[in-house]
Design a protein around this motif. Structure first.
Motif, short mmCIF file in Angstrom:
data_model
loop_
_atom_site.label_atom_id
_atom_site.label_comp_id
_atom_site.label_asym_id
_atom_site.label_seq_id
_atom_site.Cartn_x
_atom_site.Cartn_y
_atom_site.Cartn_z
N VAL A 50 -36.16 -4.97 -25.11
CA VAL A 50 -36.65 -3.60 -25.05
C VAL A 50 -38.16 -3.60 -25.26
N PHE A 51 -38.86 -2.91 -24.36
CA PHE A 51 -40.30 -2.73 -24.47
C PHE A 51 -40.55 -1.36 -25.10
N TYR A 52 -41.41 -1.33 -26.12
CA TYR A 52 -41.72 -0.09 -26.82
C TYR A 52 -43.19 0.26 -26.64
N ASN A 53 -43.45 1.55 -26.50
CA ASN A 53 -44.80 2.07 -26.56
C ASN A 53 -44.82 2.96 -27.79
N GLY A 54 -45.35 2.44 -28.89
CA GLY A 54 -45.21 3.13 -30.18
C GLY A 54 -43.77 3.00 -30.63
N ASP A 55 -43.13 4.12 -30.93
CA ASP A 55 -41.72 4.12 -31.34
C ASP A 55 -40.78 4.44 -30.18
N LYS A 56 -41.32 4.67 -29.00
CA LYS A 56 -40.51 5.08 -27.86
C LYS A 56 -40.18 3.87 -26.97
N ALA A 57 -38.88 3.68 -26.70
CA ALA A 57 -38.45 2.62 -25.78
C ALA A 57 -38.78 3.06 -24.36
N VAL A 58 -39.52 2.21 -23.62
CA VAL A 58 -39.95 2.58 -22.27
C VAL A 58 -39.25 1.76 -21.18
N PHE A 59 -38.68 0.61 -21.54
CA PHE A 59 -38.00 -0.23 -20.55
C PHE A 59 -37.04 -1.16 -21.28
N SER A 60 -35.89 -1.42 -20.66
CA SER A 60 -34.89 -2.29 -21.27
C SER A 60 -34.16 -3.06 -20.19
N GLU A 61 -33.86 -4.33 -20.46
CA GLU A 61 -33.13 -5.15 -19.50
C GLU A 61 -32.41 -6.29 -20.24
N THR A 62 -31.31 -6.77 -19.65
CA THR A 62 -30.56 -7.88 -20.22
C THR A 62 -31.28 -9.19 -19.92
N PRO A 63 -31.51 -10.04 -20.93
CA PRO A 63 -32.19 -11.31 -20.68
C PRO A 63 -31.26 -12.31 -19.99
N LYS A 64 -31.86 -13.33 -19.43
CA LYS A 64 -31.13 -14.42 -18.78
C LYS A 64 -30.97 -15.57 -19.76
N ASN A 65 -29.83 -16.26 -19.68
CA ASN A 65 -29.55 -17.42 -20.53
C ASN A 65 -30.03 -18.67 -19.81
N GLU A 66 -31.13 -19.24 -20.25
CA GLU A 66 -31.72 -20.41 -19.59
C GLU A 66 -30.79 -21.62 -19.56
N GLU A 67 -29.82 -21.68 -20.46
CA GLU A 67 -28.88 -22.80 -20.48
C GLU A 67 -27.96 -22.79 -19.26
N THR A 68 -27.90 -21.68 -18.54
CA THR A 68 -27.02 -21.58 -17.37
C THR A 68 -27.77 -21.74 -16.06
N ARG A 69 -29.04 -22.11 -16.12
CA ARG A 69 -29.85 -22.25 -14.89
C ARG A 69 -29.26 -23.34 -14.00
N ARG A 70 -29.08 -23.00 -12.71
CA ARG A 70 -28.56 -23.94 -11.72
C ARG A 70 -29.51 -23.99 -10.53
N TYR A 71 -29.73 -25.20 -10.02
CA TYR A 71 -30.62 -25.38 -8.88
C TYR A 71 -29.79 -25.76 -7.66
N SER A 72 -30.19 -25.20 -6.53
CA SER A 72 -29.55 -25.53 -5.27
C SER A 72 -30.62 -25.47 -4.19
N GLN A 73 -31.03 -26.60 -3.73
CA GLN A 73 -32.12 -26.75 -2.76
C GLN A 73 -33.37 -26.04 -3.26
N HIS A 74 -33.79 -24.96 -2.63
CA HIS A 74 -35.03 -24.27 -3.04
C HIS A 74 -34.74 -22.99 -3.81
N PHE A 75 -33.58 -22.92 -4.41
CA PHE A 75 -33.13 -21.69 -5.07
C PHE A 75 -32.57 -22.03 -6.45
N SER A 76 -32.81 -21.16 -7.40
CA SER A 76 -32.16 -21.33 -8.70
C SER A 76 -31.55 -20.00 -9.11
#
Length: 186
Positions: free
Chosen positions: A93-119
């Protein structure tokens, strides 16, 4: 009344043993649940990226136009109890003062998979932490060009999650201002 007292005296040892066992069970359960989950931030990196930084091109955009905001962080989780604990519902969550301005679910880096030029990376969903165990978690987040105005001038970035009691907990990732003005080309 005398018959009740005689009956209690005859079963005094049995009643004492039962009460002792119950008291021991209750005390043991209370001691097992003592302690809590502790979080320790290890590192945090958050940087703006331009089209030049990522090697992308788009009609109508210059190399110096902003492409997105890349964030990576890692932290340690320690379960100080004798019971398994869970963490779920992770959000950044990103806050500007006490107000939440943006929120998103993080990615789990332990699950990163590579396939050719894509992950690909899975979202961070649920974590089970065994008793007296420590784990290191690595998360990432990418905020695309369309959402950059929402996070501009944010004063604090916080990771939140819910525990097994459905209480929201948090970890401050950064309390530095997020602004394009501090961008330094590579």
């Amino acid at each position: 009344m005398d018959s009740i007292i005689k009956l209690l005296i005859e079963f005094e040892g049995i009643i004492g043993a039962i009460l002792g066992s119950v008291a021991t069970l209750i005390t043991t359960e209370l001691l097992k649940s003592r302690g809590k989950i502790r979080l320790y931030l290890r590192d945090f990196i958050g940087v703006y990226q331009t089209y030049r930084d990522v090697g992308a091109g788009r009609s109508g955009k210059t190399d110096d136009d902003f492409y997105g905001y890349k964030m990576k962080y890692s932290f340690e989780v320690y379960n100080g109890t004798d019971l398994s604990r869970i963490m779920r519902g992770f959000r950044v969550v990103f806050y500007n003062g006490d107000k939440a301005v943006f929120s998103e679910t993080p990615k789990n880096e332990e699950t990163r998979r590579y396939s050719q030029h894509f992950s690909s990376i899975d979202e961070m969903e649920i974590l089970n932490i065994y008793p007296r165990e420590i784990q290191v978690l690595k998360h990432s987040l990418y905020i695309s060009e369309e959402d950059l105005d929402k996070i501009e001038d944010s004063t604090k970035i916080v990771m939140t999650y819910y525990n097994e009691k459905d209480k929201q907990k948090s970890l401050i990732l950064s309390d530095e201002k997020v602004t394009k003005k501090d961008y330094k080309p590579k």
